[in-house]
Design a protein around this motif. Sequence first.
Motif, PDB file in Angstrom:
ATOM      1  N   GLU A  87       0.835  -1.205   0.000  1.00  0.00           N
ATOM      2  CA  GLU A  87       0.000   0.000   0.000  1.00  0.00           C
ATOM      3  C   GLU A  87       0.868   1.253   0.000  1.00  0.00           C
ATOM      4  OE1 GLU A  87      -4.028  -1.585   2.225  1.00  0.00           O
ATOM      5  OE2 GLU A  87      -2.269  -1.127   3.462  1.00  0.00           O
ATOM      6  N   TRP A  88       1.957   1.221   0.767  1.00  0.00           N
ATOM      7  CA  TRP A  88       2.897   2.340   0.785  1.00  0.00           C
ATOM      8  C   TRP A  88       3.480   2.565  -0.601  1.00  0.00           C
ATOM      9  CZ3 TRP A  88       8.162   1.542  -0.186  1.00  0.00           C
ATOM     10  CH2 TRP A  88       8.953   2.696  -0.102  1.00  0.00           C
ATOM     11  N   LEU A  89       3.912   1.481  -1.252  1.00  0.00           N
ATOM     12  CA  LEU A  89       4.510   1.595  -2.573  1.00  0.00           C
ATOM     13  C   LEU A  89       3.502   2.148  -3.585  1.00  0.00           C
ATOM     14  CD1 LEU A  89       6.857   1.183  -4.501  1.00  0.00           C
ATOM     15  CD2 LEU A  89       6.134  -1.217  -4.741  1.00  0.00           C
ATOM     16  N   GLN A  90       2.279   1.654  -3.565  1.00  0.00           N
ATOM     17  CA  GLN A  90       1.262   2.152  -4.492  1.00  0.00           C
ATOM     18  C   GLN A  90       1.011   3.643  -4.281  1.00  0.00           C
ATOM     19  OE1 GLN A  90      -0.116   0.624  -7.158  1.00  0.00           O
ATOM     20  NE2 GLN A  90       1.429  -0.899  -6.634  1.00  0.00           N
ATOM     21  N   TYR A  91       0.975   4.065  -3.024  1.00  0.00           N
ATOM     22  CA  TYR A  91       0.790   5.484  -2.713  1.00  0.00           C
ATOM     23  C   TYR A  91       1.952   6.308  -3.258  1.00  0.00           C
ATOM     24  CZ  TYR A  91       0.360   9.781  -0.015  1.00  0.00           C
ATOM     25  OH  TYR A  91       0.259  11.103   0.351  1.00  0.00           O
ATOM     26  N   CYS A  92       3.171   5.845  -3.050  1.00  0.00           N
ATOM     27  CA  CYS A  92       4.352   6.566  -3.547  1.00  0.00           C
ATOM     28  C   CYS A  92       4.324   6.681  -5.068  1.00  0.00           C
ATOM     29  CB  CYS A  92       5.634   5.867  -3.102  1.00  0.00           C
ATOM     30  SG  CYS A  92       5.941   5.961  -1.328  1.00  0.00           S
ATOM     31  N   LEU A  93       4.000   5.589  -5.740  1.00  0.00           N
ATOM     32  CA  LEU A  93       3.931   5.613  -7.202  1.00  0.00           C
ATOM     33  C   LEU A  93       2.866   6.596  -7.683  1.00  0.00           C
ATOM     34  CD1 LEU A  93       4.261   1.801  -7.945  1.00  0.00           C
ATOM     35  CD2 LEU A  93       6.009   3.562  -8.273  1.00  0.00           C
ATOM     36  N   LYS A  94       1.718   6.585  -7.023  1.00  0.00           N
ATOM     37  CA  LYS A  94       0.629   7.503  -7.391  1.00  0.00           C
ATOM     38  C   LYS A  94       1.073   8.949  -7.205  1.00  0.00           C
ATOM     39  CE  LYS A  94      -4.116   8.623  -6.240  1.00  0.00           C
ATOM     40  NZ  LYS A  94      -4.482   9.442  -5.111  1.00  0.00           N
ATOM     41  N   GLN A  95       1.739   9.233  -6.090  1.00  0.00           N
ATOM     42  CA  GLN A  95       2.208  10.597  -5.820  1.00  0.00           C
ATOM     43  C   GLN A  95       3.205  11.051  -6.880  1.00  0.00           C
ATOM     44  OE1 GLN A  95      -0.409  11.209  -3.555  1.00  0.00           O
ATOM     45  NE2 GLN A  95       1.072  12.797  -3.154  1.00  0.00           N
ATOM     46  N   LEU A  96       4.138  10.185  -7.236  1.00  0.00           N
ATOM     47  CA  LEU A  96       5.126  10.538  -8.258  1.00  0.00           C
ATOM     48  C   LEU A  96       4.451  10.835  -9.593  1.00  0.00           C
ATOM     49  CD1 LEU A  96       7.982   8.016  -7.453  1.00  0.00           C
ATOM     50  CD2 LEU A  96       8.067  10.503  -7.199  1.00  0.00           C
ATOM     51  N   LYS A  97       3.481  10.010  -9.959  1.00  0.00           N
ATOM     52  CA  LYS A  97       2.772  10.220 -11.221  1.00  0.00           C
ATOM     53  C   LYS A  97       1.983  11.527 -11.191  1.00  0.00           C
ATOM     54  CE  LYS A  97       2.579   5.384 -12.462  1.00  0.00           C
ATOM     55  NZ  LYS A  97       1.736   4.193 -12.616  1.00  0.00           N
ATOM     56  N   GLU A  98       1.301  11.795 -10.075  1.00  0.00           N
ATOM     57  CA  GLU A  98       0.517  13.021  -9.960  1.00  0.00           C
ATOM     58  C   GLU A  98       1.407  14.265 -10.025  1.00  0.00           C
ATOM     59  OE1 GLU A  98      -1.904  12.818  -6.441  1.00  0.00           O
ATOM     60  OE2 GLU A  98      -3.230  11.307  -7.332  1.00  0.00           O
ATOM     61  N   GLU A  99       2.622  14.148  -9.555  1.00  0.00           N
ATOM     62  CA  GLU A  99       3.561  15.271  -9.560  1.00  0.00           C
ATOM     63  C   GLU A  99       4.376  15.334 -10.852  1.00  0.00           C
ATOM     64  OE1 GLU A  99       5.854  14.888  -5.968  1.00  0.00           O
ATOM     65  OE2 GLU A  99       4.060  14.961  -4.709  1.00  0.00           O
ATOM     66  N   GLY A 100       4.064  14.437 -11.796  1.00  0.00           N
ATOM     67  CA  GLY A 100       4.789  14.428 -13.062  1.00  0.00           C
ATOM     68  C   GLY A 100       6.229  13.982 -12.927  1.00  0.00           C
ATOM     69  N   ARG A 101       6.510  13.136 -11.961  1.00  0.00           N
ATOM     70  CA  ARG A 101       7.890  12.697 -11.690  1.00  0.00           C
ATOM     71  C   ARG A 101       8.105  11.229 -12.035  1.00  0.00           C
ATOM     72  NH1 ARG A 101      11.474  15.972  -9.233  1.00  0.00           N
ATOM     73  NH2 ARG A 101      12.694  14.609 -10.558  1.00  0.00           N
ATOM     74  N   GLU A 102       7.414  10.738 -13.065  1.00  0.00           N
ATOM     75  CA  GLU A 102       7.605   9.351 -13.481  1.00  0.00           C
ATOM     76  C   GLU A 102       9.047   9.046 -13.840  1.00  0.00           C
ATOM     77  OE1 GLU A 102       3.354  10.237 -15.016  1.00  0.00           O
ATOM     78  OE2 GLU A 102       5.205  11.346 -14.775  1.00  0.00           O
ATOM     79  N   ASP A 103       9.806  10.087 -14.179  1.00  0.00           N
ATOM     80  CA  ASP A 103      11.215   9.895 -14.520  1.00  0.00           C
ATOM     81  C   ASP A 103      11.994   9.249 -13.372  1.00  0.00           C
ATOM     82  OD1 ASP A 103      10.666  12.541 -13.335  1.00  0.00           O
ATOM     83  OD2 ASP A 103      12.835  12.831 -13.465  1.00  0.00           O
ATOM     84  N   LEU A 104      11.537   9.426 -12.162  1.00  0.00           N
ATOM     85  CA  LEU A 104      12.212   8.833 -11.006  1.00  0.00           C
ATOM     86  C   LEU A 104      11.959   7.327 -10.899  1.00  0.00           C
ATOM     87  CD1 LEU A 104      11.500  11.560  -8.320  1.00  0.00           C
ATOM     88  CD2 LEU A 104      13.618  11.156  -9.577  1.00  0.00           C
ATOM     89  N   LEU A 105      10.987   6.830 -11.638  1.00  0.00           N
ATOM     90  CA  LEU A 105      10.628   5.422 -11.525  1.00  0.00           C
ATOM     91  C   LEU A 105      11.559   4.504 -12.285  1.00  0.00           C
ATOM     92  CD1 LEU A 105       6.761   5.742 -11.866  1.00  0.00           C
ATOM     93  CD2 LEU A 105       8.112   5.536  -9.777  1.00  0.00           C
TER      94      LEU A 105
END
Length: 80
Positions: free
Chosen positions: A60-78
């Motif tokens: 659940e923590w990981l899914q939240y972090c991924l969602k936050q990164l995507k919402e902030e336009g930071r998919e490059d960090l993935l």
Amino acid sequence: MLEKEEHLFERLARERNITVEEMRAIISARIEKGWNDPDLEKRAQWRKIPCTGDIPTPDEWLQYCLKQLKEEGREDLLWL
């Protein structure tokens, strides 16, 4: 870079030469520490993580972090 089928927790465990279960336990302990942080602001941030139980699971923590990164336009960090 993560292999196509490799889960983040598998990669972290492999890099640390520990089992995935040990890696999950480390993450769970950190979540619990944050969830109960005496600093109310920090605790409030942790409590934004949606969870089905009393406290978020590592997944659940990981899914939240991924969602936050995507919402902030930071998919490059993935894809580090």
